[in-house]
Design an enzyme around this catalytic site. Structure first.
Site, PDB file in Angstrom:
ATOM      1  N   HIS A  23       0.827  -1.229   0.000  1.00 58.05           N
ATOM      2  CA  HIS A  23       0.000   0.000   0.000  1.00 58.05           C
ATOM      3  C   HIS A  23       0.847   1.258   0.000  1.00 58.05           C
ATOM      4  O   HIS A  23       0.348   2.342  -0.260  1.00 58.05           O
ATOM      5  CB  HIS A  23      -0.864   0.061   1.267  1.00 58.05           C
ATOM      6  CG  HIS A  23      -1.613  -1.188   1.566  1.00 58.05           C
ATOM      7  ND1 HIS A  23      -1.187  -2.102   2.504  1.00 58.05           N
ATOM      8  CD2 HIS A  23      -2.762  -1.663   1.059  1.00 58.05           C
ATOM      9  CE1 HIS A  23      -2.044  -3.106   2.548  1.00 58.05           C
ATOM     10  NE2 HIS A  23      -3.007  -2.869   1.686  1.00 58.05           N
ATOM     11  N   HIS A  70      -7.521   4.681   5.125  1.00 53.77           N
ATOM     12  CA  HIS A  70      -6.787   3.589   4.472  1.00 53.77           C
ATOM     13  C   HIS A  70      -5.316   3.981   4.308  1.00 53.77           C
ATOM     14  O   HIS A  70      -4.997   5.124   3.989  1.00 53.77           O
ATOM     15  CB  HIS A  70      -7.413   3.277   3.111  1.00 53.77           C
ATOM     16  CG  HIS A  70      -6.951   1.980   2.541  1.00 53.77           C
ATOM     17  ND1 HIS A  70      -5.764   1.850   1.863  1.00 53.77           N
ATOM     18  CD2 HIS A  70      -7.499   0.744   2.557  1.00 53.77           C
ATOM     19  CE1 HIS A  70      -5.602   0.600   1.482  1.00 53.77           C
ATOM     20  NE2 HIS A  70      -6.645  -0.098   1.899  1.00 53.77           N
ATOM     21  N   CYS A 113       3.497  -1.117  -4.346  1.00 56.43           N
ATOM     22  CA  CYS A 113       3.114  -1.434  -5.726  1.00 56.43           C
ATOM     23  C   CYS A 113       3.494  -0.256  -6.637  1.00 56.43           C
ATOM     24  O   CYS A 113       3.219   0.898  -6.298  1.00 56.43           O
ATOM     25  CB  CYS A 113       1.609  -1.685  -5.790  1.00 56.43           C
ATOM     26  SG  CYS A 113       1.033  -1.919  -7.479  1.00 56.43           S
ATOM     27  N   THR A 165      -6.050   3.653  -5.733  1.00 60.45           N
ATOM     28  CA  THR A 165      -6.024   2.710  -6.866  1.00 60.45           C
ATOM     29  C   THR A 165      -7.210   1.738  -6.899  1.00 60.45           C
ATOM     30  O   THR A 165      -7.462   1.132  -7.933  1.00 60.45           O
ATOM     31  CB  THR A 165      -4.730   1.874  -6.818  1.00 60.45           C
ATOM     32  OG1 THR A 165      -4.669   1.234  -5.539  1.00 60.45           O
ATOM     33  CG2 THR A 165      -3.502   2.730  -7.035  1.00 60.45           C
ATOM     34  N   GLU A 175      -3.099   3.285   2.080  1.00 58.61           N
ATOM     35  CA  GLU A 175      -2.675   3.800   0.763  1.00 58.61           C
ATOM     36  C   GLU A 175      -3.028   5.281   0.610  1.00 58.61           C
ATOM     37  O   GLU A 175      -2.213   6.098   0.180  1.00 58.61           O
ATOM     38  CB  GLU A 175      -3.344   2.981  -0.352  1.00 58.61           C
ATOM     39  CG  GLU A 175      -2.927   3.462  -1.729  1.00 58.61           C
ATOM     40  CD  GLU A 175      -3.761   2.879  -2.856  1.00 58.61           C
ATOM     41  OE1 GLU A 175      -4.191   1.716  -2.779  1.00 58.61           O
ATOM     42  OE2 GLU A 175      -3.994   3.611  -3.836  1.00 58.61           O
TER      43      GLU A 175
HETATM   44  S1  SF4 Z   1      -4.830  -3.352  -6.431  1.00 57.07           S
HETATM   45 FE1  SF4 Z   1      -3.680  -2.363  -8.097  1.00 57.07          FE
HETATM   46  S2  SF4 Z   1      -2.497  -0.761  -7.096  1.00 57.07           S
HETATM   47 FE2  SF4 Z   1      -3.204  -2.131  -5.467  1.00 57.07          FE
HETATM   48  S3  SF4 Z   1      -1.514  -3.576  -5.202  1.00 57.07           S
HETATM   49 FE3  SF4 Z   1      -2.902  -4.475  -6.697  1.00 57.07          FE
HETATM   50  S4  SF4 Z   1      -2.119  -3.845  -8.721  1.00 57.07           S
HETATM   51 FE4  SF4 Z   1      -1.188  -2.538  -7.158  1.00 57.07          FE
END
Ligand code: SF4
Length: 285
Positions: free
Chosen positions: A79, A129, A101, A169, A131
């Site tokens: 995240h 959250h 990511c 995301t 992220e």
């Molecule tokens: S949901 Fe999308 S942004 Fe989140 S870890 Fe997975 S690929 Fe990456």
């Protein structure tokens, strides 16, 4: 009863990458002790495996209170985290393994760039959250985070204000587009960056199809997983017989009575072994 498993069920590329990075760590070579800042993903089974490897979870408060050299290596989860965490780790002599990511890193960098240009960053994301908080940190903690209809009603800016809109995301595409429409109405020059990642978009599209085509839908994921909850909410709007489960023990026989077809999908943090177990149980019903 027919069972349709979505092609997008299970780990996304970002979670798979983070999980592999952690599980492939050579514990003989790494600077010990090794800690991970929060859960790698929202899945108890996965986190248990990480613990068994000798990697303990640590919270922000403990990290802040730790002494220099007390923590050998700190793992940042998929995240992501704010720049102050990386600075803190450096200050306390830790090695950092960053599993953020790449798609999250892109949003963090955009928030930073827009904020440095003096723009107001509007971030469609869940307020607490990890992220979202990390992205906001990269943007200098000045973003306007929009999570709820109440936040939405507060989206009023002067026409001169320079605005950039970003998204967590895993956000719901419909909610994000609603925010963008409202902002564009008053601030036509606002920059819109749809940063919902491809895997989230595909899953959202897919869950709609599953909900329309099947008599029932089972969404597998943790109640703490933003993307899994999102899938459940989207399916539930279309098909009232949508059920949210975290593990095989939560499956109930009565859900499938009088049903011809069930669609199954899983959030990005759900491992394949849990999906398999659940499919086996549904098949027996
Ligand atoms: S949901 Fe999308 S942004 Fe989140 S870890 Fe997975 S690929 Fe990456």
């Amino acid at each position: 009863m027919k069972i349709f498993l979505s092609q997008y069920a299970g780990f996304c590329s970002g979670v798979e990458r983070a999980f592999d990075m952690v599980m492939n760590l050579d514990m003989e070579k790494v600077k010990k002790p090794v800690f991970i800042l929060g859960a790698l993903v929202h899945n108890d089974d996965v986190n248990r495996r990480i613990k068994e490897k000798g990697i303990a979870e640590i919270g922000l408060k403990e990290l802040r209170n730790s002494l220099f050299g007390e923590i050998g290596t700190l793992i940042i989860t998929a995240h992501g985290d704010g720049p102050e965490i990386f600075a803190l780790a450096k200050e306390k002599g830790m090695n950092v393994i960053d599993t953020t990511c790449p798609k999250v890193i892109k949003v963090q960098r955009l928030a930073k760039a827009f904020s440095e240009r003096g723009m107001r960053v509007v971030l469609a994301g869940d307020k607490n959250h990890k992220e979202t908080l990390g992205i906001d940190s990269w943007g200098g903690k000045k973003s306007l985070i929009v999570s709820s209809p109440e936040d939405f009603s507060r989206l009023v800016f002067s026409p001169q204000e320079k605005i950039a809109v970003l998204s967590q995301t895993t956000q719901d595409k419909i909610f994000f587009e609603k925010i963008c429409r409202k902002i564009k109405k008053n601030n036509p020059s606002a920059i819109i960056e749809n940063t919902i990642c491809l895997t989230s978009r595909n899953r959202q599209k897919e869950v709609k199809k599953l909900a329309k085509k099947n008599d029932a839908v089972v969404v597998i994921g943790s109640p703490h997983s933003a993307n899994s909850k999102r899938l459940f909410e989207i399916a539930r709007r279309i098909n009232k017989k949508t059920f949210f489960v975290e593990n095989v023990n939560q499956i109930e026989k009565k859900w499938f009575e009088g049903i011809d077809a069930v669609g199954v999908i899983a959030g990005a943090s759900t491992p394949e072994w849990i999906i398999k177990e659940i499919l086996e149980k549904i098949k027996k019903m």
